[in-house]
Write a protein that holds these residues in place. Sequence first.
Motif, PDB file in Angstrom:
ATOM      1  N   LEU A  51       0.823  -1.209   0.000  1.00  0.00           N
ATOM      2  CA  LEU A  51       0.000   0.000   0.000  1.00  0.00           C
ATOM      3  C   LEU A  51       0.858   1.261   0.000  1.00  0.00           C
ATOM      4  O   LEU A  51       0.566   2.219  -0.713  1.00  0.00           O
ATOM      5  N   GLN A  87       2.382   1.660  -3.465  1.00  0.00           N
ATOM      6  CA  GLN A  87       1.409   2.148  -4.430  1.00  0.00           C
ATOM      7  C   GLN A  87       1.155   3.641  -4.249  1.00  0.00           C
ATOM      8  O   GLN A  87       1.034   4.391  -5.216  1.00  0.00           O
ATOM      9  N   THR A 125      -8.375  -6.611   5.955  1.00  0.00           N
ATOM     10  CA  THR A 125      -9.010  -5.975   4.794  1.00  0.00           C
ATOM     11  C   THR A 125     -10.120  -5.017   5.198  1.00  0.00           C
ATOM     12  O   THR A 125     -10.522  -4.165   4.403  1.00  0.00           O
ATOM     13  N   GLU A 139     -10.935  -0.651  -1.940  1.00  0.00           N
ATOM     14  CA  GLU A 139     -10.348  -0.943  -3.256  1.00  0.00           C
ATOM     15  C   GLU A 139      -9.012  -1.674  -3.143  1.00  0.00           C
ATOM     16  O   GLU A 139      -8.537  -2.286  -4.112  1.00  0.00           O
ATOM     17  N   ASN A 140      -8.392  -1.614  -1.953  1.00  0.00           N
ATOM     18  CA  ASN A 140      -7.104  -2.282  -1.757  1.00  0.00           C
ATOM     19  C   ASN A 140      -7.229  -3.665  -1.132  1.00  0.00           C
ATOM     20  O   ASN A 140      -6.241  -4.397  -1.046  1.00  0.00           O
ATOM     21  N   TYR A 197      -5.718  -7.090  -2.482  1.00  0.00           N
ATOM     22  CA  TYR A 197      -4.278  -7.341  -2.436  1.00  0.00           C
ATOM     23  C   TYR A 197      -3.907  -8.363  -1.366  1.00  0.00           C
ATOM     24  O   TYR A 197      -2.957  -9.132  -1.535  1.00  0.00           O
TER      25      TYR A 197
END
Length: 233
Positions: A73, A76, A103, A109-110, A113
């Motif tokens: 994260l 990104q 999560t 939206e992440n 992963y």
Amino acid sequence: MLHQIITTADGSHSLFIPALNEHYHSTNGALQEALHVFIGAGLKYVAEKFSRTCINVLEIGFGTGLNALLTLLEAQNRKMPVFYEAVEKYALPATTVARLNYTTLIPPENSPYFSKIHEAKWNEETLVAGNSPTSYTLLKKLQDLSDYRPCRMFDVIYFDAFAPAVQPELWTTAVFKKLHGCLNTGGILVTYSAKGTVKTALREAGFLVERLPGAAGKRHMLRAHVKPQDKML
């Protein structure tokens, strides 16, 4: 080995192993500990101080995958490519991983992963997110640290093994010498432990050791630096 899921003080999950009387993270907050020790004092420090455009990370103790997720994260957000290698002797069962609540603590939206990190095959490089030049590549190695042979150089090492009282064989001068040898110039090792024996072992392995404020509930943590001259010889 039996794992019990617990909720730590910041609402994030960790695991407790009754047979060892040991937790995977601080009970004062698994998420805040990971962000403070490994992301803040480790990844961000290297990225900002040395203006890295690409960072190689080595984690000792993959565990729940929380550090791997948070690194992804952060990478990104910075649009920074990362190669992430982790060494773990005991993989968690998928049923245990599925019950962890990480999560729910990150932007929706992440959340995929986390599954991708755990679904990546052991001992194979996997592109988990992005494309060049903002990729996150993961290599999980299922093996004992004593058998691990690094095949590349790293910028930061997350040393997240169980506590020295539980796994004393991992907190030794010999282990730290091996890890010192695979760090780039300016590279660092960060760990949550600030025990005197750990500081001594790091110094004997050739590191310059810095004591920093610890995560919530802990007074100190350690950041160990490669001496510049060690990589100039």
